[in-house]
Scaffold this active site. Structure first.
Site, short mmCIF file in Angstrom:
data_model
loop_
_atom_site.label_atom_id
_atom_site.label_comp_id
_atom_site.label_asym_id
_atom_site.label_seq_id
_atom_site.Cartn_x
_atom_site.Cartn_y
_atom_site.Cartn_z
N GLU A 159 0.86 -1.18 0.00
CA GLU A 159 0.00 0.00 0.00
C GLU A 159 0.89 1.23 0.00
O GLU A 159 1.95 1.25 0.64
CB GLU A 159 -0.91 0.03 1.25
CG GLU A 159 -1.73 1.33 1.31
CD GLU A 159 -2.85 1.30 2.34
OE1 GLU A 159 -2.79 0.49 3.27
OE2 GLU A 159 -3.79 2.11 2.18
N CYS A 194 -6.62 0.98 2.79
CA CYS A 194 -7.61 2.06 2.74
C CYS A 194 -7.44 2.96 1.53
O CYS A 194 -8.37 3.69 1.17
CB CYS A 194 -7.54 2.90 4.01
SG CYS A 194 -7.98 2.00 5.48
N ASN A 221 -11.96 -3.14 0.25
CA ASN A 221 -10.83 -3.40 1.14
C ASN A 221 -11.32 -4.00 2.45
O ASN A 221 -11.37 -5.21 2.60
CB ASN A 221 -10.04 -2.11 1.38
CG ASN A 221 -8.98 -2.29 2.45
OD1 ASN A 221 -8.30 -3.30 2.45
ND2 ASN A 221 -8.85 -1.34 3.35
N GLU A 222 -11.68 -3.15 3.42
CA GLU A 222 -12.18 -3.74 4.67
C GLU A 222 -13.54 -3.13 5.00
O GLU A 222 -13.74 -2.57 6.06
CB GLU A 222 -11.17 -3.61 5.82
CG GLU A 222 -10.64 -2.23 6.05
CD GLU A 222 -9.63 -2.11 7.19
OE1 GLU A 222 -8.96 -3.10 7.55
OE2 GLU A 222 -9.52 -1.02 7.73
#
Ligand code: AHR
Length: 661
Positions: free
Chosen positions: A51, A249, A380-381
């Site tokens: 990331e 994120c 993503n989450e």
């Protein structure tokens, strides 16, 4: 309890590793059984998570040394100084820079330089907390120039140190009022960690400059405008099974408009639209307002990197939900199509032949062969019903067109609780293939969770342990350390991942990289500055697993039970059918060396094997730029008739490897 005089402790290796075998010891009788468990270790088992956080891409892996090379940051002169341009007094200005929008498209800003006298008007770029330059190495400098009125005769480029001493110099003579690219090479006379690039204009008049770029020639694979060699080498040495990108994120954005959009990251580097990095001011403790994404590393480069590393590419895409820790902005369901189309087009970009429109783009970037993408991540989450609703739309569209692509879904940011339970329950109902789990937790949690997957449903979705790292203080605390206690607890936990390889298909530590002066989040796997990088103890744990994944799980037990923390010991065992070896991983989290006998059932083994030890008797130990307190050391050990007799040092992670006769 008896103590043996003669024991395979690989003493030389131990003292090298800084491990002291404590006097007190416990005896263990383990049984290694070659009976087929029917469980394969997936080639994707140990991978990496990339990331652009902590200056991992711009200022890190991407070897570009100029910050804000195209003057497209929100403040277009950020990163640039004008020492001979007093803003408060026109009379004291040798010259000045205006930002003008001269071009259509994504890279529209230009620095319009007006030089008023011959007193040496200059622009200085500060790099990413300086520029790391090496004596004798060559650096490619390039820029676009339009010499508007022909008054500027020469542009001089100098690498300078903090005192302004010139360490290397070159120049170009700009010709003509039309935009033209100029290229030259700088060769510094001295190594310097905090160099800057000074650009001086000779003559008087008006000149437009843009895309001022400086790259080392010595990049990974020698690619022009490529990646930092030492950093890619560290990734390569992990032997990763997959590369997940671009986050994290960063995929989601704090608002939807600032989500990661892969289509804006392919094609010529100068046309990729700059975007503010979502981590720039996320944490009050580490504001980095100068953090932007140039997308010099975009989706093509990620695919190419995966190929270089021999890793399966695993792109994660926005599912139309901005980060739920920020705004949680949602795209309405009836406006989701473009997001879904991005996923469909990405598969064509990666795998389509060169007659397809996205296959053509890939070809134009120098890769006519497909990248053979097998996995794609949706979100993503994310959590909650909004995610499930959007996931369904993506899954249907992807499977309708590409039934063989494996979809990775997510269970949210926490390893348990309401969001997690809801996500898993719904995803199970939908026959999701692989579910991503994230856990940042205490070292204790990691040790206690070595049995986490023992009870998972063998018929349900497979698990991607997509982001995990032990936190020495607390999640997102700037005080977290990459210490041995954390790394050791991860090693212990990972025995549980391996022992459950029928459920767990992919795993990755997170985050991957951190610039020592530009980070926002700690702990991280690899730390670097502008000249060097170092591997943390956590890195070595990953490396030992990644280079010893094996192909088939076998059992190692004590009193017929798996070894999951008895006396602080954790163990797992695999066979590597290709190298015809058995690989045993043992983690001793206790403060005592533990004498361990391993009886072998079902196969004959060679009389000698290797023992690799990663350890330190101080749990608070760390590595650094100038210190490597914790690094693996390998030595030989001998087997005694169908038995290994080894001493597992206090606080150590040991890999035993023996050829199968
Ligand atoms: O790894 C840092 C961040 O932690 C990731 O971006 C996010 O997915 C997680 O919350």
């Amino acid at each position: 309890m008896k103590t043996r005089a003669l024991r395979n402790i690989a003493l030389s290796a131990l003292s090298l590793a800084g491990v002291t075998a404590m006097a007190q010891s416990t005896e263990h009788d383990y049984v290694l059984d070659f009976k087929d468990t029917g469980i394969d270790i997936q080639p994707t088992m140990y991978g990496i998570f990339f990331e652009d956080i902590n200056f991992a891409a711009d200022g890190g892996l991407y070897a570009e040394m100029i910050k804000n090379r195209s003057f497209e940051f929100t403040l277009p002169l950020m990163g640039w100084e004008q020492p001979n341009s007093d803003r408060h007094s026109f009379n004291k200005q040798s010259g000045y820079a205006n930002i003008v929008t001269t071009k259509e498209g994504t890279n529209h800003n230009t620095a319009r330089i007006t030089v008023r006298d011959d007193k040496g008007y200059s622009l200085i770029n500060e790099g990413f907390r300086g520029m790391g330059i090496k004596a004798g190495a060559k650096y490619d400098l390039s820029l676009m120039v339009a010499n508007e009125d022909g008054g500027i005769k020469k542009i001089i480029f100098q690498l300078i140190d903090e005192k302004g001493t010139v360490l290397g110099e070159t120049s170009v003579s700009p010709q003509g009022a039309d935009w033209k690219k100029y290229e030259t090479v700088l060769t510094p006379s001295k190594t310097e960690a905090k160099a800057k690039l000074k650009i001086t204009f000779e003559g008087t008049g008006v000149v437009n400059v843009d895309m001022i770029s400086l790259f080392p020639q010595d990049t990974w694979k020698g690619r022009k405008g490529g990646m930092r060699k030492d950093l890619v080498q560290k990734l390569y040495d992990l032997n990763p099974g997959f590369l997940r990108f671009p986050g994290g994120c960063i995929v989601e954005g704090r608002v939807l408009e600032r989500r990661y959009q892969w289509k804006k990251t392919v094609g010529p580097a100068e046309d990729r639209e700059i975007l503010v990095n979502r981590w720039n001011t996320e944490f009050d403790h580490r504001p980095t307002p100068d953090y932007f994404q140039s997308f010099g590393i975009g989706f093509f480069e990620y695919f190419q990197l995966s190929e270089d590393l021999g890793a399966e590419p695993l792109p994660i895409l926005s599912c139309g939900m901005a980060c739920q820790f920020n705004t949680g902005e949602l795209v309405p369901m009836d406006e989701l199509d473009p997001y879904v189309q991005d996923a469909i087009d990405l598969i064509q970009f990666a795998n389509g032949d060169t007659s397809t429109s996205w296959g053509k783009v890939r070809e134009s970037m120098g890769h006519p062969e497909p990248f053979n993408l097998k996995y794609i991540g949706v979100g993503n989450e994310q959590w909650g019903p909004d995610y499930i609703e959007r996931y369904k739309a993506f899954a249907k569209a992807i499977k309708d067109e590409y039934p063989d692509i494996i979809i990775v879904s997510g269970s949210g940011p926490f390893p348990d609780g309401e969001y997690f339970d809801y996500g898993w329950e719904e995803l199970k109902k939908l026959d999701a293939e692989i579910v991503d789990e994230h856990y940042y937790n205490t070292p204790e949690w990691f040790k206690e969770n070595a049995t986490r997957y023992d009870a998972y449903d063998r018929e349900g979705p497979k698990v991607f342990a997509g982001e995990y790292a032990a936190q020495s203080v607390a999640i997102a605390s700037p005080e977290n350390r990459n210490n041995w206690e954390c790394a050791l607890s991860e090693a212990a936990f990972m025995t549980g991942l391996e022992r459950n390889a029928d459920v767990v298909y992919l795993t990755s530590y997170a985050p991957l990289f951190a610039h020592a002066e530009g980070w926002q989040w700690t702990p991280d796997l690899i730390w670097f500055n502008n000249l060097e990088s170092y591997a943390t103890p956590n890195y070595y744990v990953q490396q030992m697993y990644g280079n010893n994944p094996g192909t088939d799980l076998i059992t190692i037990t004590e009193k017929k039970e798996p070894i999951t923390g008895q006396d602080g010991m954790f163990a797992t065992a695999v066979v590597d059918k290709n190298t015809k070896e058995v690989i045993i991983k043992i983690v001793n989290t206790s403060e005592h060396a533990q004498e361990t006998d391993i009886k072998v059932r079902g196969k004959k083994l060679a009389t000698k094997g290797t023992m690799t030890i990663l350890g330190n008797d101080k749990l608070e130990s760390e590595n650094g730029f100038d210190m490597e307190n914790i690094a693996p050391k390998t030595s030989e050990f001998e087997l005694k008739s169908r038995k290994m007799e080894v001493e597992i040092p206090a606080y150590s992670f040991v890999i035993l490897k023996v050829k199968i006769s």
